[in-house]
Design an enzyme around this catalytic site. Structure first.
Site, PDB file in Angstrom:
ATOM      1  N   PHE A   1       0.822  -1.211   0.000  1.00 28.23           N
ATOM      2  CA  PHE A   1       0.000   0.000   0.000  1.00 28.23           C
ATOM      3  C   PHE A   1       0.860   1.266   0.000  1.00 28.23           C
ATOM      4  CE2 PHE A   1      -2.820  -2.933   2.440  1.00 28.23           C
ATOM      5  CZ  PHE A   1      -3.969  -2.823   1.694  1.00 28.23           C
TER       6      PHE A   1
ATOM      7  N   SER B   1      -5.594   1.663  -8.915  1.00 28.26           N
ATOM      8  CA  SER B   1      -6.745   2.549  -8.771  1.00 28.26           C
ATOM      9  C   SER B   1      -7.557   2.573 -10.059  1.00 28.26           C
ATOM     10  CB  SER B   1      -6.214   3.953  -8.468  1.00 28.26           C
ATOM     11  OG  SER B   1      -7.209   4.911  -8.675  1.00 28.26           O
ATOM     12  N   ALA B   2      -8.847   2.851  -9.913  1.00 25.66           N
ATOM     13  CA  ALA B   2      -9.704   3.014 -11.096  1.00 25.66           C
ATOM     14  C   ALA B   2      -9.255   4.201 -11.938  1.00 25.66           C
ATOM     15  CB  ALA B   2     -11.142   3.219 -10.653  1.00 25.66           C
TER      16      ALA B   2
ATOM     17  N   TYR C   1      -0.006  11.098 -10.407  1.00 28.82           N
ATOM     18  CA  TYR C   1      -0.366  10.008  -9.481  1.00 28.82           C
ATOM     19  C   TYR C   1      -0.851   8.799 -10.265  1.00 28.82           C
ATOM     20  CZ  TYR C   1      -3.406   7.168  -6.559  1.00 28.82           C
ATOM     21  OH  TYR C   1      -4.014   6.098  -5.956  1.00 28.82           O
TER      22      TYR C   1
ATOM     23  N   LYS D   1       0.688   4.705 -11.002  1.00 31.71           N
ATOM     24  CA  LYS D   1      -0.036   3.424 -10.866  1.00 31.71           C
ATOM     25  C   LYS D   1       0.054   2.629 -12.166  1.00 31.71           C
ATOM     26  CE  LYS D   1      -1.402   3.909  -6.657  1.00 31.71           C
ATOM     27  NZ  LYS D   1      -0.740   3.113  -5.620  1.00 31.71           N
TER      28      LYS D   1
ATOM     29  N   TYR E   1      -8.879  -0.159  -7.082  1.00 33.40           N
ATOM     30  CA  TYR E   1      -9.953   0.272  -6.187  1.00 33.40           C
ATOM     31  C   TYR E   1     -10.782   1.352  -6.847  1.00 33.40           C
ATOM     32  CZ  TYR E   1      -6.180  -1.105  -2.917  1.00 33.40           C
ATOM     33  OH  TYR E   1      -5.141  -1.725  -2.275  1.00 33.40           O
TER      34      TYR E   1
ATOM     35  N   LEU F   1     -14.726  13.743  -1.795  1.00 28.23           N
ATOM     36  CA  LEU F   1     -16.089  14.099  -1.401  1.00 28.23           C
ATOM     37  C   LEU F   1     -16.433  13.730   0.051  1.00 28.23           C
ATOM     38  CD1 LEU F   1     -18.853  15.202  -2.155  1.00 28.23           C
ATOM     39  CD2 LEU F   1     -19.431  12.952  -3.093  1.00 28.23           C
TER      40      LEU F   1
ATOM     41  N   PRO G   1     -12.195  20.632 -13.055  1.00 29.78           N
ATOM     42  CA  PRO G   1     -11.476  20.207 -14.260  1.00 29.78           C
ATOM     43  C   PRO G   1     -10.937  18.791 -14.110  1.00 29.78           C
ATOM     44  CG  PRO G   1     -10.717  22.373 -13.542  1.00 29.78           C
ATOM     45  CD  PRO G   1     -11.628  21.852 -12.459  1.00 29.78           C
TER      46      PRO G   1
HETATM   47  P1  NAD Z   1      -2.589   6.445   3.036  1.00 24.59           P
HETATM   48  O1  NAD Z   1      -1.789   7.631   2.660  1.00 24.59           O
HETATM   49  O2  NAD Z   1      -3.596   6.576   4.125  1.00 24.59           O
HETATM   50  O3  NAD Z   1      -1.630   5.216   3.392  1.00 24.59           O
HETATM   51  C1  NAD Z   1      -0.386   5.034   2.810  1.00 24.59           C
HETATM   52  C2  NAD Z   1       0.595   4.726   3.931  1.00 24.59           C
HETATM   53  O4  NAD Z   1       1.887   4.479   3.343  1.00 24.59           O
HETATM   54  C3  NAD Z   1       0.771   5.869   4.923  1.00 24.59           C
HETATM   55  O5  NAD Z   1       0.657   5.352   6.245  1.00 24.59           O
HETATM   56  C4  NAD Z   1       2.190   6.391   4.651  1.00 24.59           C
HETATM   57  O6  NAD Z   1       2.797   6.871   5.830  1.00 24.59           O
HETATM   58  C5  NAD Z   1       2.877   5.161   4.099  1.00 24.59           C
HETATM   59  N1  NAD Z   1       3.979   5.419   3.170  1.00 24.59           N
HETATM   60  C6  NAD Z   1       3.996   6.200   2.064  1.00 24.59           C
HETATM   61  N2  NAD Z   1       5.186   6.128   1.459  1.00 24.59           N
HETATM   62  C7  NAD Z   1       5.951   5.267   2.181  1.00 24.59           C
HETATM   63  C8  NAD Z   1       7.272   4.775   2.059  1.00 24.59           C
HETATM   64  N3  NAD Z   1       8.067   5.150   1.052  1.00 24.59           N
HETATM   65  N4  NAD Z   1       7.736   3.917   2.985  1.00 24.59           N
HETATM   66  C9  NAD Z   1       6.949   3.506   4.024  1.00 24.59           C
HETATM   67  N5  NAD Z   1       5.681   3.941   4.188  1.00 24.59           N
HETATM   68  C10 NAD Z   1       5.183   4.816   3.273  1.00 24.59           C
HETATM   69  O7  NAD Z   1      -3.309   5.922   1.686  1.00 24.59           O
HETATM   70  P2  NAD Z   1      -4.477   4.875   1.504  1.00 24.59           P
HETATM   71  O8  NAD Z   1      -5.717   5.616   1.186  1.00 24.59           O
HETATM   72  O9  NAD Z   1      -4.473   3.912   2.606  1.00 24.59           O
HETATM   73  O10 NAD Z   1      -3.996   4.190   0.158  1.00 24.59           O
HETATM   74  C11 NAD Z   1      -3.185   3.031   0.161  1.00 24.59           C
HETATM   75  C12 NAD Z   1      -2.780   2.696  -1.268  1.00 24.59           C
HETATM   76  O11 NAD Z   1      -3.974   2.538  -2.056  1.00 24.59           O
HETATM   77  C13 NAD Z   1      -1.955   3.784  -1.955  1.00 24.59           C
HETATM   78  O12 NAD Z   1      -0.989   3.166  -2.768  1.00 24.59           O
HETATM   79  C14 NAD Z   1      -2.985   4.502  -2.815  1.00 24.59           C
HETATM   80  O13 NAD Z   1      -2.410   5.092  -3.936  1.00 24.59           O
HETATM   81  C15 NAD Z   1      -3.908   3.364  -3.201  1.00 24.59           C
HETATM   82  N6  NAD Z   1      -5.264   3.833  -3.535  1.00 24.59           N
HETATM   83  C16 NAD Z   1      -5.964   4.578  -2.622  1.00 24.59           C
HETATM   84  C17 NAD Z   1      -7.242   5.040  -2.947  1.00 24.59           C
HETATM   85  C18 NAD Z   1      -8.020   5.876  -1.974  1.00 24.59           C
HETATM   86  O14 NAD Z   1      -9.010   6.484  -2.368  1.00 24.59           O
HETATM   87  N7  NAD Z   1      -7.661   5.953  -0.713  1.00 24.59           N
HETATM   88  C19 NAD Z   1      -7.807   4.733  -4.192  1.00 24.59           C
HETATM   89  C20 NAD Z   1      -7.081   3.942  -5.089  1.00 24.59           C
HETATM   90  C21 NAD Z   1      -5.799   3.492  -4.743  1.00 24.59           C
HETATM   91  C1  UD1 Z   2     -10.505  10.936  -6.903  1.00 26.54           C
HETATM   92  C2  UD1 Z   2      -9.217  10.984  -7.689  1.00 26.54           C
HETATM   93  C3  UD1 Z   2      -8.874   9.585  -8.194  1.00 26.54           C
HETATM   94  C4  UD1 Z   2      -8.819   8.594  -7.022  1.00 26.54           C
HETATM   95  C5  UD1 Z   2     -10.174   8.644  -6.314  1.00 26.54           C
HETATM   96  C6  UD1 Z   2     -10.261   7.726  -5.127  1.00 26.54           C
HETATM   97  C7  UD1 Z   2      -9.231  13.232  -8.622  1.00 26.54           C
HETATM   98  C8  UD1 Z   2      -9.349  14.055  -9.866  1.00 26.54           C
HETATM   99  N1  UD1 Z   2      -9.375  11.921  -8.782  1.00 26.54           N
HETATM  100  O1  UD1 Z   2     -11.519  10.517  -7.749  1.00 26.54           O
HETATM  101  O2  UD1 Z   2      -7.634   9.591  -8.840  1.00 26.54           O
HETATM  102  O3  UD1 Z   2      -8.580   7.293  -7.510  1.00 26.54           O
HETATM  103  O4  UD1 Z   2     -10.410   9.990  -5.856  1.00 26.54           O
HETATM  104  O5  UD1 Z   2      -9.513   8.241  -4.063  1.00 26.54           O
HETATM  105  O6  UD1 Z   2      -8.990  13.739  -7.539  1.00 26.54           O
HETATM  106  N2  UD1 Z   2     -17.063  16.255  -5.529  1.00 26.54           N
HETATM  107  C9  UD1 Z   2     -17.818  17.370  -5.244  1.00 26.54           C
HETATM  108  N3  UD1 Z   2     -17.362  18.227  -4.285  1.00 26.54           N
HETATM  109  C10 UD1 Z   2     -16.205  18.030  -3.584  1.00 26.54           C
HETATM  110  C11 UD1 Z   2     -15.436  16.863  -3.867  1.00 26.54           C
HETATM  111  C12 UD1 Z   2     -15.880  16.004  -4.854  1.00 26.54           C
HETATM  112  O7  UD1 Z   2     -18.866  17.595  -5.845  1.00 26.54           O
HETATM  113  O8  UD1 Z   2     -15.834  18.846  -2.720  1.00 26.54           O
HETATM  114  C13 UD1 Z   2     -17.554  15.296  -6.533  1.00 26.54           C
HETATM  115  C14 UD1 Z   2     -16.614  15.055  -7.702  1.00 26.54           C
HETATM  116  O9  UD1 Z   2     -16.869  15.961  -8.730  1.00 26.54           O
HETATM  117  C15 UD1 Z   2     -16.968  13.593  -8.077  1.00 26.54           C
HETATM  118  C16 UD1 Z   2     -17.353  12.958  -6.742  1.00 26.54           C
HETATM  119  O10 UD1 Z   2     -17.674  14.041  -5.878  1.00 26.54           O
HETATM  120  O11 UD1 Z   2     -18.094  13.574  -8.915  1.00 26.54           O
HETATM  121  C17 UD1 Z   2     -16.239  12.139  -6.121  1.00 26.54           C
HETATM  122  O12 UD1 Z   2     -15.070  12.939  -6.027  1.00 26.54           O
HETATM  123  P1  UD1 Z   2     -13.760  12.430  -5.245  1.00 26.54           P
HETATM  124  O13 UD1 Z   2     -14.127  11.931  -3.905  1.00 26.54           O
HETATM  125  O14 UD1 Z   2     -12.744  13.515  -5.328  1.00 26.54           O
HETATM  126  O15 UD1 Z   2     -13.294  11.145  -6.081  1.00 26.54           O
HETATM  127  P2  UD1 Z   2     -12.977  10.996  -7.652  1.00 26.54           P
HETATM  128  O16 UD1 Z   2     -13.088  12.278  -8.340  1.00 26.54           O
HETATM  129  O17 UD1 Z   2     -13.801   9.871  -8.146  1.00 26.54           O
END
Ligand code: NAD
Ligand code: UD1
Length: 332
Positions: free
Chosen positions: A80, A124-125, A148, A152, A176, A199, A289
């Site tokens: 992660f 990620s999606a 970002y 991925k 995800y 959001l 945007p």
């Molecule tokens: P997060 O930032 O809460 O967790 C990531 C953790 O990794 C943190 O605790 C951070 O301290 C640690 N970390 C970062 N770089 C590191 C390094 N070089 N060495 C050791 N530790 C390190 O993020 P999350 O939401 O839990 O996401 C986990 C993974 O899932 C990430 O790779 C993220 O890109 C991916 N992901 C997250 C989402 C989302 O919406 N949260 C969506 C799609 C993919």
């Molecule tokens: C974002 C990331 C995406 C990541 C995903 C999950 C961007 C451009 N994309 O996607 O890379 O994989 O989160 O973490 O940041 N919205 C509002 N008001 C707000 C915030 C969001 O209306 O203050 C709307 C957005 O327009 C969207 C929806 O809520 O329609 C979800 O937004 P958000 O939670 O930021 O996720 P994604 O845009 O899907």
């Protein structure tokens, strides 16, 4: 099974550690706290009711990782660790390429050296760019719009090349959709620093009164109510998906982890208001945007091959997201 969880103190990592322990696996955690807090480690220990094997350090640091692999006999790694903020990645692309790519390359090298060739990777999606059709299947064309997302996609390519060169690896890439919520006691959760971009964290801050009003980014999309539609998945379901994937690692596989349902921004706002009995004032503003109208997963493959199905409802996601923040406020 002994599972190394990199980034295991983060939002999804900590929930996955909890689910792994519930499923009776041994866990080793590595994190450098670059985006998490030391107190979360203590909370996690209390929640699981046992001590945890934890190594503080950077996954980019080869000597550090070597030490972990020498001391622990790791069967599977769930990776992660990485940076995840889209906006920040546009401002600081090198930081994102460095941390996300270097951590993965270093990890793969050390895993190979210790003959631990079982990996689950957090994708990620976002790698689907602007999909032409819905629901999104795993074999759809891939593209990205920000650094970002590009990290991925690059890592996915690296993993595919690695598997092609050496098929004794078992690699599962999980894409995800939109994870929200937290485990129901409200011990673990997501509380981003500064003003949230996503959001659900924004809605939560408006509900607590920390932020005044939610901006809904556009109501003129071609969706049921004009607002953006996403596939929100409860983080506990997502974490369970990792346990199933770890138990079934075989060859190279890619799975969407979502619910298969699309909910609009206003669905989230209204459900949040209803289940938590609070008001979330909002105003309609311009589109953000880079946003797409709709994004939701075809979840057939994960269901058929991993027996994974999301169980929690949007109501659960909205209720649990608020519980965590209310708990944080109580503790000051
Ligand atoms: P997060 O930032 O809460 O967790 C990531 C953790 O990794 C943190 O605790 C951070 O301290 C640690 N970390 C970062 N770089 C590191 C390094 N070089 N060495 C050791 N530790 C390190 O993020 P999350 O939401 O839990 O996401 C986990 C993974 O899932 C990430 O790779 C993220 O890109 C991916 N992901 C997250 C989402 C989302 O919406 N949260 C969506 C799609 C993919
Ligand atoms: C974002 C990331 C995406 C990541 C995903 C999950 C961007 C451009 N994309 O996607 O890379 O994989 O989160 O973490 O940041 N919205 C509002 N008001 C707000 C915030 C969001 O209306 O203050 C709307 C957005 O327009 C969207 C929806 O809520 O329609 C979800 O937004 P958000 O939670 O930021 O996720 P994604 O845009 O899907």
């Amino acid at each position: 099974m002994k599972v190394l969880v990199t980034g295991g103190i983060g939002y999804i990592g900590s929930h996955t550690v909890y689910e792994l322990i519930k499923a009776k696996h041994d866990v080793v955690i590595v994190d450098n706290f670059s985006n998490s807090k030391k107190e979360t480690l203590e909370k996690l220990k209390n929640l699981v009711g046992q001590d945890l094997s934890f190594y503080e350090g950077d996954v980019c640091d080869k000597a550090f990782l070597e030490k972990v692999f020498q001391e622990e006999k790791i069967d599977v790694v769930i990776h992660f660790a990485g940076f995840k903020a889209v906006g920040e990645s546009v401002e600081k692309p090198l930081l994102y390429y460095q941390n996300n790519l270097e951590s993965t390359l270093t990890l793969l090298e050390v895993m190979g050296k210790h003959n631990c060739k079982n990996l689950i990777f957090s994708s990620s999606a976002t790698v689907y760019g602007s999909p032409e059709h819905l629901p999104i299947k795993e074999d759809f064309p891939l593209s990205t719009t920000n650094p970002y997302g590009t990290t991925k996609l690059m890592i996915e390519k690296i993993l595919k090349d690695l598997y092609q060169s050496d098929s004794s690896w078992n690699i599962t890439i999980l894409r995800y959709f939109n994870p929200i919520g937290n485990e129901e006691s409200g011990t673990l959760g997501e509380d981003p620093k500064g003003i949230p971009n996503n959001l659900m964290p924004y809605i939560v801050r408006v509900a607590t009164g920390e932020l005044e009003i939610l901006s809904v980014f556009g109501d003129d999309y071609d969706t049921k109510d004009g607002t953006g539609v996403r596939d929100y998945i409860h983080v506990v379901d997502l974490a369970r998906g990792h346990v199933l994937a770890a138990e079934k690692l075989s060859g190279l596989s890619i799975y969407n982890l979502g619910t298969g349902h699309g909910y609009s921004v206003l669905d989230l706002v209204k459900t949040f208001e209803k289940v938590n009995n609070v008001k979330v004032p909002y105003k309609i503003t311009d589109r953000r945007p880079g946003d797409i109208a709709m994004c939701y997963a075809d979840v057939t493959k994960a269901k058929e091959e991993l027996s994974f199905e999301a169980e929690k409802t949007l109501e659960d996601m909205c209720r649990d997201s608020y519980t965590y923040i209310k708990n944080c406020k109580k503790q000051g």
